[in-house]
Design an enzyme around this catalytic site. Structure first.
Site, PDB file in Angstrom:
ATOM      1  N   LYS A   1       0.825  -1.214   0.000  1.00 43.29           N
ATOM      2  CA  LYS A   1       0.000   0.000   0.000  1.00 43.29           C
ATOM      3  C   LYS A   1       0.868   1.277   0.000  1.00 43.29           C
ATOM      4  CE  LYS A   1      -3.982  -2.117   2.322  1.00 43.29           C
ATOM      5  NZ  LYS A   1      -5.025  -1.908   3.358  1.00 43.29           N
TER       6      LYS A   1
ATOM      7  N   PHE B   1     -15.894   2.865   6.801  1.00 44.86           N
ATOM      8  CA  PHE B   1     -14.540   3.282   6.419  1.00 44.86           C
ATOM      9  C   PHE B   1     -14.302   3.247   4.905  1.00 44.86           C
ATOM     10  CE2 PHE B   1     -14.454  -1.207   7.766  1.00 44.86           C
ATOM     11  CZ  PHE B   1     -13.918  -1.839   6.641  1.00 44.86           C
TER      12      PHE B   1
ATOM     13  N   ARG C   1      -1.941 -14.334   4.425  1.00 48.45           N
ATOM     14  CA  ARG C   1      -2.685 -13.666   5.504  1.00 48.45           C
ATOM     15  C   ARG C   1      -1.979 -13.846   6.848  1.00 48.45           C
ATOM     16  NH1 ARG C   1      -7.319 -11.549   4.030  1.00 48.45           N
ATOM     17  NH2 ARG C   1      -8.401 -11.739   6.020  1.00 48.45           N
TER      18      ARG C   1
ATOM     19  N   THR D   1      -5.455  -7.229  10.680  1.00 49.13           N
ATOM     20  CA  THR D   1      -5.729  -5.988   9.930  1.00 49.13           C
ATOM     21  C   THR D   1      -5.206  -4.763  10.676  1.00 49.13           C
ATOM     22  OG1 THR D   1      -7.730  -7.033   9.098  1.00 49.13           O
ATOM     23  CG2 THR D   1      -7.572  -4.669   8.822  1.00 49.13           C
TER      24      THR D   1
ATOM     25  N   ARG E   1       2.464  -6.537   9.129  1.00 50.08           N
ATOM     26  CA  ARG E   1       1.742  -5.372   9.660  1.00 50.08           C
ATOM     27  C   ARG E   1       2.279  -4.952  11.028  1.00 50.08           C
ATOM     28  NH1 ARG E   1      -4.006  -7.520   7.445  1.00 50.08           N
ATOM     29  NH2 ARG E   1      -4.110  -6.311   5.524  1.00 50.08           N
TER      30      ARG E   1
ATOM     31  N   ASN F   1      -1.998   0.157   6.844  1.00 50.47           N
ATOM     32  CA  ASN F   1      -1.505  -1.123   7.370  1.00 50.47           C
ATOM     33  C   ASN F   1      -0.585  -1.866   6.385  1.00 50.47           C
ATOM     34  OD1 ASN F   1      -3.512  -1.919   5.617  1.00 50.47           O
ATOM     35  ND2 ASN F   1      -4.580  -3.241   7.060  1.00 50.47           N
TER      36      ASN F   1
ATOM     37  N   HIS G   1      -2.090  -5.525   1.609  1.00 49.21           N
ATOM     38  CA  HIS G   1      -3.405  -6.155   1.443  1.00 49.21           C
ATOM     39  C   HIS G   1      -3.182  -7.550   0.884  1.00 49.21           C
ATOM     40  CE1 HIS G   1      -7.522  -6.921   0.041  1.00 49.21           C
ATOM     41  NE2 HIS G   1      -6.951  -7.377  -1.060  1.00 49.21           N
TER      42      HIS G   1
END
Ligand code: CMP
Length: 133
Positions: free
Chosen positions: A10, A58, A86, A92, A103, A113, A116
């Site tokens: 991100k 959000f 994951r 998250t 993260r 964070n 993704h």
């Protein structure tokens, strides 16, 4: 089973030059990077990508954020790639993420964070097509 999943680095992580460190982390954990590209998507593309979250409070901020700067999108492949990615990302919210996860190491907040990852094989296919078809 060998699976594919979509991973996104991100804007917060690209901005901090974490691309190579995150890619090496995946490779060390036996997730192969089949394809990778750096892109900047529009607000409209971000809202399409995250449309499963359109009813969430959000959603608006999320779409603004993903389109706010360059991102790196990757196809990861490996044994149980969806679950494995994951696990490597962690929770998250970086505050709840386990030590040693991406993260926990790099996330700044629940919004920023850093990464993704697709949440299922089916969504992985849809998300891979979104960026690579
Ligand atoms: P990601 O895995 O990219 O999927 C949706 C994103 O929404 C999530 O990471 C977070 O960055 C963001 N987000 C912001 N607030 C929340 C929330 N309360 N619950 C889940 N995701 C959130």
């Amino acid at each position: 089973m060998i699976e594919q999943t979509l991973s996104i680095i991100k804007p917060d992580a690209v901005e901090r030059n974490l691309e190579d460190r995150i890619k090496n982390f995946f490779k060390e954990k036996d997730l192969k990077i089949l394809k990778s590209k750096k892109v900047k998507i529009s607000r409209e593309e971000a809202s399409e990508f995250y449309k499963v979250h359109q009813t969430k409070p959000f959603y608006n901020d999320l779409c603004n954020y993903l389109s706010s700067g360059p991102i790196v999108v990757m196809i990861l492949e490996g044994e149980n790639a969806v679950a494995k990615n994951r696990e490597l990302m962690g929770a998250t919210d970086p505050n709840n993420a386990e030590e040693g996860t991406l993260r926990k190491m790099y996330g700044l907040s629940i919004d920023k964070n850093s990464v993704h990852g697709s949440d299922s094989v089916l969504n992985g296919k849809i998300e891979i097509d979104f960026f690579f078809k």
